[in-house]
Motif scaffolding. Structure first.
Motif, PDB file in Angstrom:
ATOM      1  N   ARG A  86       5.025   1.978   8.411  1.00 38.28           N
ATOM      2  CA  ARG A  86       4.510   1.227   7.266  1.00 38.28           C
ATOM      3  C   ARG A  86       5.359   1.566   6.036  1.00 38.28           C
ATOM      4  NH1 ARG A  86       0.262   3.528   9.609  1.00 38.28           N
ATOM      5  NH2 ARG A  86       0.213   5.108   7.982  1.00 38.28           N
ATOM      6  N   ALA A  87       6.363   0.713   5.777  1.00 37.02           N
ATOM      7  CA  ALA A  87       7.267   0.963   4.655  1.00 37.02           C
ATOM      8  C   ALA A  87       6.696   0.371   3.377  1.00 37.02           C
ATOM      9  CB  ALA A  87       8.635   0.377   4.939  1.00 37.02           C
ATOM     10  N   VAL A  88       6.994   1.012   2.261  1.00 38.73           N
ATOM     11  CA  VAL A  88       6.449   0.571   0.979  1.00 38.73           C
ATOM     12  C   VAL A  88       7.591   0.167   0.036  1.00 38.73           C
ATOM     13  CG1 VAL A  88       4.961   1.204  -0.960  1.00 38.73           C
ATOM     14  CG2 VAL A  88       4.577   2.242   1.288  1.00 38.73           C
ATOM     15  N   TYR A  90       8.024  -0.234  -3.906  1.00 36.97           N
ATOM     16  CA  TYR A  90       7.254   0.194  -5.062  1.00 36.97           C
ATOM     17  C   TYR A  90       7.553  -0.656  -6.292  1.00 36.97           C
ATOM     18  CZ  TYR A  90       6.662   4.284  -2.113  1.00 36.97           C
ATOM     19  OH  TYR A  90       6.370   5.106  -1.069  1.00 36.97           O
ATOM     20  N   ALA A 156      13.363  -0.823   2.581  1.00 37.32           N
ATOM     21  CA  ALA A 156      12.134  -0.895   3.364  1.00 37.32           C
ATOM     22  C   ALA A 156      12.382  -1.614   4.691  1.00 37.32           C
ATOM     23  CB  ALA A 156      11.051  -1.607   2.570  1.00 37.32           C
TER      24      ALA A 156
END
Lengths: 257, 260
Positions: A86-88, A90, A156
């Motif tokens: 689960r990449a974020v 920002y 990401a």
């Protein structure tokens, strides 16, 4: 709940999640009893007024914040902490200023010690995909805001996540760049289908990108309504259907409970 | 255009330096406002430097021997201070257990000025290289610890999150994220350490030594040779400037991008 035939299986499932922060003046509830699913390859937008806990909700999906009550499941497994699946992306971009574009994008692959050849191919592919070819050796400080966020998106994507979580990624950009970035992200997503959860408080952005919009209420946030957006892509910001939906959702948001 | 203005600034700084020495010369040799026993003229200082280059009188060593002796002691103490101080600061800032167990001791020790250690070090270790290097070590060590500690603590939470979401372990996150963030702080610490280690060195040499620049200054005072004192001060200034410039250029090579 209305469901069209295109929907895949559930990727993320939130079951009765509640979040409250305790402060000197007592408990402050930001999210109240949210239950929803995110389906495979779906572009889900969490939309709501500012300061309604959308970012907190996204961090809970990422595993960066704990739920006060309820649970988040990813492919049926409970989420207990951050994970590479689960990449974020920002809002503040959070690029490493001491690394070049190339090193930022390839970071996740290096952390998991992928083969050198694989790292090089993947990194170049995603740098090209976000349109940063030729800027591989630039440092973030040399890039404009829009380009920085392209690096954030490439980084990401390059980690090969199961789900991409985006926290108002275009919130700090000027209107023109923001529009361009929405268009690019739409194209990138069409090329590289992923499950995306995207947080925004901009209705145009939400309608332009979403397969489905979850409208959140003011604090403490609850799900007010869900919209399935079936307008053909790429979408026109001025088509009558678009404007009609825009009006409807805005009115719904401003309506008191 | 840019080159021209840079040249202009260089000319201004050279003129101000010349003016400084000219006023100094006027006050001493020319108008004799200050007697030469209290402050030697710049010409006299240059003569003394030339003379001391090869003559051992009156303090027992030539200027290069003094410089070498001081560099040896300060180099040893400073390097030890950096090699132990920087990792200690990093470890304390990154692992809470280390912070809780080591910080109270460090916080107590750091309040004692390094110079206050000189008498006990002389009693324990004599007036040799080891005693002086220990004093230098103590004064270099403390800024190294404090600055690297602050630097690691300055790591942004969101940067740590990035590393965590990509599966980076605590140790890997330290090396890939926290240390690069801390590097500018670590360099600041090294520069502060360099200054304070020279300060401690000169003090240690004044109190107990048989050579070194601090010893030469002390002998100048005892023998009423003001020129020796000023020569010592100027040489210390020059060496300090060279070492700082070296650290600055090393920082430019090591610190990439713009870290804030």
């Amino acid at each position: 709940m209305e469901q069209s035939g295109k929907i895949g299986k559930e990727k993320l499932s939130c079951r009765g999640i509640t979040k409250s922060f305790s402060s000197s003046s007592g408990n402050f509830e930001v999210l109240h009893d949210l239950t929803f699913d995110v389906y495979e390859n779906e572009f889900l937008v969490l939309f709501g007024p500012g300061q309604c806990g959308k970012t907190t909700l996204l961090y809970m999906l990422a595993g960066l914040e704990e739920c006060t009550e309820g649970e988040v499941f990813h492919n049926g497994e409970p989420v207990t902490g951050p994970a590479p699946s689960r990449a974020v992306v920002y809002q503040t971009m959070a690029l490493f200023p001491w690394m070049t574009v190339w090193d930022n994008v390839s970071f996740s692959q290096k952390v998991r010690k992928a083969e050198k050849k694989v790292i090089a191919e993947r990194t170049q592919y995603f740098i090209d995909l976000v349109g940063l070819t030729g800027f591989e050796k630039s440092y973030p400080v040399q890039l404009s805001g829009g380009m920085k966020q392209r690096v954030g998106i490439a980084r990401a994507y390059c980690s090969d996540p199961d789900v991409l979580l985006m926290d108002e990624p275009f919130g700090h950009l000027d209107a023109q760049t923001r529009y361009m970035m929405q268009e690019s992200l739409g194209k990138i997503w069409e090329n590289e289908k992923r499950t995306i959860v995207f947080v925004t408080n901009n209705i145009e952005e939400a309608l332009y990108l979403a397969d489905r919009i979850i409208l959140l209420s003011d604090c403490p946030s609850q799900i007010k309504k869900e919209y399935r957006i079936t307008l053909p892509r790429p979408r026109s910001l001025v088509s009558p259907e678009f404007l009609k939906l825009r009006k409807e959702i805005t009115e719904q948001m401003n309506m008191s409970d | 255009m840019k080159k021209k203005s840079k040249l202009k600034f260089q000319i201004i700084s050279i003129i101000s330096l010349i003016a400084f020495f000219a006023i100094w010369q006027l006050l001493t040799d020319v108008y004799r406002v200050i007697p030469s026993t209290m402050l030697p003229s710049p010409v006299k200082v240059l003569q003394t430097i030339g003379m001391k280059w090869s003559v051992k009188k009156p303090d027992g060593s030539t200027l290069p021997q003094h410089i070498l002796a001081s560099l040896q002691v300060s180099g040893l103490g400073f390097c030890l201070g950096a090699v132990i101080g920087v990792p200690l600061g990093v470890i304390m800032a990154w692992w809470e257990k280390a912070d809780l167990s080591l910080k109270p001791v460090f916080d107590f020790v750091r309040t004692i000025p390094p110079i206050a250690w000189i008498p006990i070090m002389i009693v324990l270790l004599g007036i040799g290289v080891v005693a002086k290097a220990s004093i230098v070590f103590l004064s270099a060590f403390i800024p190294c610890v404090i600055n690297s500690y602050t630097g690691i603590k300055a790591t942004k939470t969101v940067h740590i999150w990035v590393a965590q979401t990509f599966g980076g372990s605590k140790t890997r996150t330290l090396f890939k994220v926290a240390i690069p963030t801390a590097l500018p702080y670590i360099f600041t610490g090294l520069k502060v350490s360099l200054n304070s280690s020279w300060g401690a060195l000169v003090a240690a040499e004044m109190l107990g030594s048989a050579s070194g620049l601090g010893y030469m200054i002390q002998m100048g005072r005892l023998l009423s040779r003001a020129d020796l004192i000023v020569v010592g001060m100027i040489v210390i200034g020059i060496i300090g400037t060279i070492l700082s410039a070296f650290l600055d250029s090393l920082e430019k090579i090591v610190v990439k991008g713009e870290v804030r």
